[in-house]
Design an enzyme around this catalytic site. Sequence first.
Site, PDB file in Angstrom:
ATOM      1  N   GLY A  11       0.880  -1.333  -0.100  1.00  0.00           N
ATOM      2  CA  GLY A  11       0.057   0.050   0.055  1.00  0.00           C
ATOM      3  C   GLY A  11       0.912   1.391   0.051  1.00  0.00           C
ATOM      4  CG  ASP A  12       0.751   3.864   2.387  1.00  0.00           C
ATOM      5  OD1 ASP A  12      -0.404   4.255   2.241  1.00  0.00           O
ATOM      6  OD2 ASP A  12       1.140   3.303   3.336  1.00  0.00           O
ATOM      7  CG  HIS A  40      -5.952   6.281  -2.292  1.00  0.00           C
ATOM      8  ND1 HIS A  40      -6.592   5.953  -3.645  1.00  0.00           N
ATOM      9  CD2 HIS A  40      -5.254   5.566  -2.077  1.00  0.00           C
ATOM     10  CE1 HIS A  40      -6.505   4.646  -3.591  1.00  0.00           C
ATOM     11  NE2 HIS A  40      -5.749   4.346  -2.563  1.00  0.00           N
ATOM     12  CB  THR A 237      -6.760  -5.237   3.940  1.00  0.00           C
ATOM     13  OG1 THR A 237      -7.844  -4.377   4.534  1.00  0.00           O
ATOM     14  CG2 THR A 237      -6.757  -5.404   2.704  1.00  0.00           C
ATOM     15  NE  ARG A 306       2.808   5.655   4.436  1.00  0.00           N
ATOM     16  CZ  ARG A 306       2.443   6.377   3.601  1.00  0.00           C
ATOM     17  NH1 ARG A 306       3.309   7.264   2.756  1.00  0.00           N
ATOM     18  NH2 ARG A 306       1.065   7.076   3.484  1.00  0.00           N
TER      19      ARG A 306
HETATM   20  P1  GDP Z   1      -1.578   5.531  -2.303  1.00  0.00           P
HETATM   21  O1  GDP Z   1      -2.210   4.914  -1.136  1.00  0.00           O
HETATM   22  O2  GDP Z   1      -1.197   4.551  -2.920  1.00  0.00           O
HETATM   23  O3  GDP Z   1      -2.422   6.614  -3.149  1.00  0.00           O
HETATM   24  O4  GDP Z   1      -0.333   6.245  -1.824  1.00  0.00           O
HETATM   25  P2  GDP Z   1      -0.277   7.453  -0.503  1.00  0.00           P
HETATM   26  O5  GDP Z   1      -0.563   8.690  -1.030  1.00  0.00           O
HETATM   27  O6  GDP Z   1      -0.650   6.854   0.727  1.00  0.00           O
HETATM   28  O7  GDP Z   1       1.479   7.540  -0.503  1.00  0.00           O
HETATM   29  C1  GDP Z   1       2.034   7.789  -1.586  1.00  0.00           C
HETATM   30  C2  GDP Z   1       3.089   9.109  -1.252  1.00  0.00           C
HETATM   31  O8  GDP Z   1       3.831   9.296  -2.191  1.00  0.00           O
HETATM   32  C3  GDP Z   1       2.150  10.310  -0.975  1.00  0.00           C
HETATM   33  O9  GDP Z   1       2.767  11.297   0.005  1.00  0.00           O
HETATM   34  C4  GDP Z   1       2.317  10.953  -2.551  1.00  0.00           C
HETATM   35  O10 GDP Z   1       2.012  12.273  -2.330  1.00  0.00           O
HETATM   36  C5  GDP Z   1       3.761  10.775  -2.584  1.00  0.00           C
HETATM   37  N1  GDP Z   1       4.164  10.645  -4.030  1.00  0.00           N
HETATM   38  C6  GDP Z   1       3.622   9.988  -5.060  1.00  0.00           C
HETATM   39  N2  GDP Z   1       4.366   9.855  -6.120  1.00  0.00           N
HETATM   40  C7  GDP Z   1       5.374  10.665  -5.647  1.00  0.00           C
HETATM   41  C8  GDP Z   1       6.737  10.829  -6.704  1.00  0.00           C
HETATM   42  O11 GDP Z   1       7.004  10.436  -7.553  1.00  0.00           O
HETATM   43  N3  GDP Z   1       7.542  11.407  -5.901  1.00  0.00           N
HETATM   44  C9  GDP Z   1       7.541  11.812  -4.557  1.00  0.00           C
HETATM   45  N4  GDP Z   1       8.323  12.507  -3.927  1.00  0.00           N
HETATM   46  N5  GDP Z   1       6.351  11.632  -3.901  1.00  0.00           N
HETATM   47  C10 GDP Z   1       5.361  10.870  -4.552  1.00  0.00           C
END
Ligand code: GDP
Length: 434
Positions: A11-12, A40, A237, A306
Site C-alpha cells: 500500500g501507499d 490516497h 486487510t 512508515r
Molecule cells: P496511495 O495510497 O497508493 O495513493 O499512496 P499514498 O498517497 O498513501 O502515498 C504515496 C505518497 O507518495 C504520498 O505522499 C504522495 O504524495 C507521494 N508521491 C506519489 N508519487 C510521488 C513521487 O513520484 N515523488 C514523490 N516525492 N512523492 C510522490
Amino acid sequence: MIRAIVGANWGDEGKGKLTDVLAEGSDIVVRFQGGANAGHTIINQYGKFALHLLPSGVFRTRVMNVIGPGVALDIEELIRELASLKDRDVPDPQLVVSDRAQVLMDFHVLLDTYEEERLADRKFGSTKSGIAPFYSDKFAKVGIQVCQLFEKDMLHARLTGSLVKKNVLMKHLYHKPELNADELTEKYYALGQQLKPMVCNTTRLLHDALRDGKRILLEGQLGALRDPDHGIYPYTTSSSPIAGAGTVGAGVPAHAIAEVIAVTKAYSSSVGTGFLISKLEGDEAEELRKRGGDAGEYGAKTGRPRDVGWFDAVATRYGCMVQGATQCAMTNLDVLSYLDEIPVCTAYKIDGQEVTDFPVTPLLAHATPVYTVLKGWKTDIRGITKYEDLPENCRAYVDFAEKAIQTPVTIVSNGPRREEVIYRTPGAVNGTSR
Ligand code: GDP
C-alpha cells in the site's frame, strides 16, 4: 475497456496520484474494495488532498466516480470528504454509490478499536476504521446493504438480529455499553435518505458504459501483500486489493480488464505491523523516511511513521505476479536522488538458502535481505519530463528493477504533483492517446 491501477506492495505506492493523472483519459473511476482505512494523497491545482473513500477521479468534472458493491461504505466519512472538497473550491464531482454496497457502521469502528485494545501487543496493525468487523459481518450475512437503509422495518429487524452477538461481546468481553437497535435504525435511516440521490445500480451503469466504449479505471486500495489470500496473512486487510477482485467488487466482466498497472515505489514503505525484509533502521531509515513521499513517510490515514527500506524486488515481483500486472508504474524515483549507492533487495536468505520466490509469512520471520548495490545519480530529477533526460544511473536503476520484477516499467513518477510523471513508452498507457 478497463484498466486497473493497483498496488504491487504493502500500500501507499502512489496509486492515488497515478489515478488522478490517468483519470484524464478515462470516463469512469471505480473504487471496488476497502473503505476509508487508507489514504490516497493527491496534489493538483486545488491543493493537497488525502482521499480515504472517494475515488481519485473526483477532481475531474467530466469523470463519473463510482463506489462499487465491494466497498465498505462509511456514509458519514463520504459526506465529510465531499464537504471538504467543496470547502476547498473543488467543483462538485459526479459520484454514484452502488445500491448493493454495504454500510460500515459506528459499531464496526468500536469493535475494531476495542479488539485492538484487547490484543495490545499482539495486534495486527488495524487502522481502527472498522474494516475487519465490517467484512466479517458481510460474509456472515448480517451486514446492511445500502438498499436496505431505505426500508426502515427491515433495517430495524436486521440490526436487532445482528446486535445480539455483538452485545454479548460488548458487555462480557470488552466491558463497554451495549448497542441499541432503535437508535441505530434512526441514525442510519436518516443517513440513507441523505445518500439516496447518489444511489443507483452501478453494475448496470458500468456494463452500459462498456457497451458504449467508455474507458473505465478501477482504483485499488492498499497492495498485493495486504491481500487476505496472497499477502502476509494475518497482517493483511480484509478485502482483496488484487485487480482480479475488481471484477467482483466493481461488478464488471473479467475479460474486460485489458490493462493492469501495478504501482510500486522506487524503495519500500509499509505502515502497520508486518514484515519488511529490506527495512532500514536508525539514521539511514530516518533520512529516507524524511525525504520520502511529498512530506515524509507518515501514514496518510493514521500519521504513523512508515517503515522504510530499499526496493524489494522479491516482494514486488511477487506483487506484480499476483496482480497479473501488464505494466508497472514506479513512483518516488526522485526521493532516491541523494544517495551515492542504492541497494536493491534481489533475494532473501532463509535458513542458509537463497530464495527468490516470496515466501509464506512464517518463513518471512527468518528472512534476511540479499542486496545488489547500484550506483546513485546524485542530481535532482524533479522537473525532468522526458525519460531519456534522466541521468544514466537513474535509467540503469529503472532497467535493473524492471528486469528483477519481470514487468515492464512504463511510467515513472518523479515528484508528488500531478504533472510530475514520465511515460517511458509514450502513448502506451496514456488514455488520452487512445
Ligand atoms: P496511495 O495510497 O497508493 O495513493 O499512496 P499514498 O498517497 O498513501 O502515498 C504515496 C505518497 O507518495 C504520498 O505522499 C504522495 O504524495 C507521494 N508521491 C506519489 N508519487 C510521488 C513521487 O513520484 N515523488 C514523490 N516525492 N512523492 C510522490
